[in-house]
Design a protein around this motif. Structure first.
Motif, PDB file in Angstrom:
ATOM      1  N   ASP A 213       0.841  -1.253   0.171  1.00 12.83           N
ATOM      2  CA  ASP A 213      -0.040   0.098  -0.021  1.00 12.83           C
ATOM      3  C   ASP A 213       1.050   1.192   0.047  1.00 12.83           C
ATOM      4  O   ASP A 213       0.914   1.874   0.987  1.00 12.83           O
ATOM      5  CB  ASP A 213      -1.050   0.159   1.285  1.00 12.83           C
ATOM      6  CG  ASP A 213      -0.128  -0.599   2.389  1.00 12.83           C
ATOM      7  OD1 ASP A 213       0.804  -0.768   2.487  1.00 12.83           O
ATOM      8  OD2 ASP A 213      -0.977  -0.890   3.327  1.00 12.83           O
ATOM      9  N   LYS A 216       0.196   4.998   1.446  1.00 15.05           N
ATOM     10  CA  LYS A 216       0.241   5.316   2.718  1.00 15.05           C
ATOM     11  C   LYS A 216       1.539   6.184   3.368  1.00 15.05           C
ATOM     12  O   LYS A 216       1.642   6.858   4.143  1.00 15.05           O
ATOM     13  CB  LYS A 216       0.166   4.066   3.635  1.00 15.05           C
ATOM     14  CG  LYS A 216      -1.136   3.274   3.586  1.00 15.05           C
ATOM     15  CD  LYS A 216      -1.309   2.227   4.559  1.00 15.05           C
ATOM     16  CE  LYS A 216      -2.763   1.566   4.579  1.00 15.05           C
ATOM     17  NZ  LYS A 216      -2.776   0.374   5.450  1.00 15.05           N
ATOM     18  N   THR A 269       2.214   4.891  10.326  1.00 15.89           N
ATOM     19  CA  THR A 269       1.232   4.081   9.316  1.00 15.89           C
ATOM     20  C   THR A 269       1.470   2.662   9.672  1.00 15.89           C
ATOM     21  O   THR A 269       2.343   2.301  10.302  1.00 15.89           O
ATOM     22  CB  THR A 269       1.481   4.509   7.956  1.00 15.89           C
ATOM     23  OG1 THR A 269       2.719   3.849   7.542  1.00 15.89           O
ATOM     24  CG2 THR A 269       1.829   5.926   7.469  1.00 15.89           C
ATOM     25  N   VAL A 271       1.812   0.684   7.087  1.00 16.18           N
ATOM     26  CA  VAL A 271       2.123   0.137   5.806  1.00 16.18           C
ATOM     27  C   VAL A 271       2.445  -1.289   5.935  1.00 16.18           C
ATOM     28  O   VAL A 271       3.299  -1.638   6.898  1.00 16.18           O
ATOM     29  CB  VAL A 271       3.361   1.259   5.323  1.00 16.18           C
ATOM     30  CG1 VAL A 271       4.524   1.022   6.028  1.00 16.18           C
ATOM     31  CG2 VAL A 271       3.536   0.936   3.902  1.00 16.18           C
TER      32      VAL A 271
END
Length: 510
Positions: A213, A216, A269, A271
């Protein structure tokens, strides 16, 4: 059974990185016999290629390569895109950074650098470690340098007239040994050189990963309450974790899970890293040998000084060491040596290394994830947005203020010679490919031509009318391109003799 190499070399260099190879070229250019011992069998590595292997070359390095005819062989900078290009083009194009704070082309007042001529080489270029090493290795081979890979230095001892170097069961003999073997230098450790400095504040990570992802993570360099992360391209990461260098010191394998945990904590995050392709760690440990020479043994490059790679100063500092030491050691080998010439290597290069280490420490000081550092960071950021501030930082990062303390007199004394261009199209760099000193005479003075003749080929006499002379009448240039004497009017031959005596000896060259 010990194997003794039959040949005795003028100089033996430990380390076939850019610094060791460039030094080998400088020595071989002066007809010295050179052996380079490199502990690794294979010179290639993904960490030496784009994007991880990108290094910024500063003005002194670019000039040095150009003066030896090597710059034209480097092609990477013509093909790769600067990692700063995302910051925009034209006058707002990012030209460099200090502690991750950018400065831009349009904010820099290039007129401050009075002696940079229109035909000068660029102030900064991008290079790739693998290409640079390849170019230097080819030149070294052409010049007759012997390069042995898979030959680590395991011991040495000095004798009255040389050094015996051991590589496992083999022994090699040379007049001089130079350690260009990196931050973990065997030559430095075996030689008992003191390596003083400061311990690290962070573990840095460089990694190529697959991110599930990537949105992010913000692009570019991001300072957070827990550290810093940089996403220069999708999946190419640099991270600074202010753990006091603890993880790097463990020597533990770098796993996908560990990098993911660090990245999540630094970025704030969740991530996810799907795959880890390559990773390495580094720190901001800043240390410097207190002496660059012990008897017949020298240190250069990372063997002599280590620091954070922030700002890309390390490669340039090491190549500057090689350019400074090469001609001085060659003159000593050929017995064309004024008293104290070799001592000037430490005297000139150690203070420059010291300043670069402090420059590195200053960057770390304002990158710490704590309130006092963030306050300083904001002030420096504001300063770098001004014309004076951007010009100051650019001049430091690009090495435009590099100068040796060669005495009082003309402002150019001790500085790199400007790229003078003559009416016939020749430039000063064209005249320096063979690594000899140059006496530039812009007025065609007979006494200067006679003076150069007394040095039997150690100093090349050149006369001609440059397109821009800065009202100078004559210059004496050392083989490394730094100005040893300058005159604006009728030359004082006595002053010229005094200046030349520090760097050259009279008589026929060999």
């Amino acid at each position: 059974m010990t194997f003794h190499d039959n040949e005795r070399y003028d100089a033996i260099i430990s380390g076939a990185g850019p610094v060791g190879l460039f030094l080998a070229c400088e020595l071989a250019l002066a007809q010295c016999s050179v052996l380079v011992l490199e502990k690794t069998e294979d010179p290639t590595s993904p960490l030496k290629r784009v994007p991880f292997g990108i290094r910024g070359l500063s003005a002194p390095t670019i000039d040095a390569l150009h003066r030896r005819g090597l710059l034209r062989e480097l092609q990477i900078h013509k093909r790769i895109q600067s990692p700063h290009q995302h910051a925009g083009e034209g006058p707002r194009r990012q030209a460099g950074h200090f502690a991750g704070i950018p400065f831009h082309d349009g904010d820099i007042d290039a007129t401050r650098w009075t002696y940079r001529l229109p035909g000068s080489t660029p102030t900064h270029l991008l290079s790739e470690m693998e290409e640079l090493e390849s170019v230097l290795a080819r030149r070294a081979e052409t010049l007759g340098v012997r390069l042995l890979r898979g030959a680590a230095v395991t011991g040495f001892h000095q004798t009255g007239d040389g050094v015996a170097i051991h590589s496992h069961e083999r022994t090699f003999e040379g007049q001089w040994l130079v350690g260009c073997d990196g931050s973990r230098s065997a030559v430095r450790k075996l030689g008992g050189f003191e390596f003083a400095g400061t311990e690290p504040e962070f573990t840095g990570y460089t990694a190529k990963v697959d991110i599930a992802d990537p949105k992010k993570l913000k692009p570019g360099r991001n300072m957070t309450p827990h550290g810093m992360y940089l996403q220069s391209q999708p999946g190419h990461l640099a991270i600074q974790d202010f753990d006091g260098g603890a993880f790097h010191a463990t020597g533990m394998p770098i796993t996908r899970e560990h990098v993911q945990d660090v990245l999540r904590r630094i970025s704030g995050t969740d991530v996810t890293i799907d795959a880890l392709h390559i990773a390495t760690t580094w720190t901001d440990r800043a240390r410097q040998a207190t002496a660059y020479r012990k008897g017949r043994v020298f240190l250069a490059g990372d063997a002599a000084h280590i620091h954070s790679p922030l700002g890309g100063q390390g490669l340039n500092l090491g190549l500057g060491d090689a350019m400074n030491l090469g001609w001085k050691l060659a003159a000593t080998i050929k017995k064309h040596v004024p008293h104290g010439l070799l001592d000037s290597y430490h005297a000139e290069r150690h203070p420059i290394g010291e300043r670069i280490l402090d420059w590195s420490r200053a960057q770390v000081a304002i990158m710490r994830p704590e309130p006092h550092a963030r306050a300083l960071n904001g002030i420096v950021r504001d300063l770098m947005k001004t014309r004076d501030g951007a010009t100051y930082f650019a001049g430091k990062v690009w090495g435009l203020s590099t100068r040796y303390p060669l005495g009082d007199g003309h402002p150019l004394l001790g500085s790199s010679v400007p790229e003078f261009e003559f009416e016939d199209g020749r430039t000063i760099s064209d005249l320096m490919h063979d690594g000899r000193g140059v006496l530039l005479d812009f007025a065609g003075t007979a006494s200067l031509e006679r003076f150069a003749g007394e040095y039997g080929g150690h100093i090349v006499y050149v006369t001609g009318h440059p397109k821009e002379s800065f009202e100078l009448s004559a210059l004496l240039i050392r083989p490394d391109g730094f100005i040893a004497w300058a005159s604006e009017g009728p030359p004082d031959i006595g002053d010229l003799h005094n200046a030349a005596a520090r760097w050259f000896t009279r008589g026929a060259s060999s």
